[in-house]
Design an enzyme around this catalytic site. Structure first.
Site, PDB file in Angstrom:
ATOM      1  N   GLY A  16      -4.431  11.937   5.390  1.00 40.86           N
ATOM      2  CA  GLY A  16      -4.629  10.512   5.604  1.00 40.86           C
ATOM      3  C   GLY A  16      -4.621   9.695   4.329  1.00 40.86           C
ATOM      4  O   GLY A  16      -4.553   8.485   4.382  1.00 40.86           O
ATOM      5  N   CYS A  17      -4.662  10.330   3.164  1.00 38.79           N
ATOM      6  CA  CYS A  17      -4.574   9.586   1.904  1.00 38.79           C
ATOM      7  C   CYS A  17      -3.111   9.238   1.644  1.00 38.79           C
ATOM      8  O   CYS A  17      -2.221  10.044   1.877  1.00 38.79           O
ATOM      9  CB  CYS A  17      -5.096  10.423   0.727  1.00 38.79           C
ATOM     10  SG  CYS A  17      -6.862  10.336   0.521  1.00 38.79           S
ATOM     11  N   ILE A  18      -2.908   8.045   1.142  1.00 38.34           N
ATOM     12  CA  ILE A  18      -1.541   7.582   0.854  1.00 38.34           C
ATOM     13  C   ILE A  18      -1.139   8.054  -0.522  1.00 38.34           C
ATOM     14  O   ILE A  18      -1.873   8.103  -1.429  1.00 38.34           O
ATOM     15  CB  ILE A  18      -1.478   6.055   0.953  1.00 38.34           C
ATOM     16  CG1 ILE A  18      -1.814   5.618   2.368  1.00 38.34           C
ATOM     17  CG2 ILE A  18      -0.110   5.555   0.553  1.00 38.34           C
ATOM     18  CD1 ILE A  18      -1.979   4.133   2.545  1.00 38.34           C
ATOM     19  N   PRO A  24      -6.436  14.877   0.487  1.00 38.93           N
ATOM     20  CA  PRO A  24      -6.969  14.821   1.855  1.00 38.93           C
ATOM     21  C   PRO A  24      -5.956  14.242   2.835  1.00 38.93           C
ATOM     22  O   PRO A  24      -5.169  13.363   2.484  1.00 38.93           O
ATOM     23  CB  PRO A  24      -8.181  13.897   1.735  1.00 38.93           C
ATOM     24  CG  PRO A  24      -8.581  13.970   0.304  1.00 38.93           C
ATOM     25  CD  PRO A  24      -7.296  14.164  -0.450  1.00 38.93           C
TER      26      PRO A  24
END
Length: 105
Positions: free
Chosen positions: A103-105, A101
């Protein structure tokens, strides 16, 4: 691009272990991906989250944020972290066979 054989199917993965073709996914593949991520068994609650992730991906081209996931999947935050420890949105996306997704790091 790396490949893996899961549930007797060869699938392509990106460098972070996410499937490159979400349509090649099935529940048997999800079970093996989950086991690799330290989840020995997928329950009905896991499957609710995985199906929600896939529906969002099909509709929007990306998985939901953790906030949307907890608000709209019917699985509360605390349970989500118990089901997918160590980063539920990212881990659920990988097991659901979708891209990481935004925005996931």
């Amino acid at each position: 691009m790396p490949t893996a054989t899961l549930a007797n199917t060869t699938i392509e993965l990106d460098d972070e272990g996410f499937m490159t073709d979400y349509q090649a996914w099935n529940l048997d593949i999800a079970k093996e991906l989950a086991a690799k991520d330290g989840i020995p068994e997928l329950t009905d609650r896991h499957v609710i989250v995985l199906n929600f992730m896939r529906q969002e991906f099909e509709a929007k081209g990306t998985g939901p944020s953790i906030r949307r996931l907890t608000k709209e999947s019917g699985v509360p935050t605390k349970e989500l972290y118990a089901l997918f420890p160590g980063g539920p949105a990212k881990k659920a996306a990988r097991i659901a066979g979708i891209k990481k997704p935004v925005g996931c790091i």
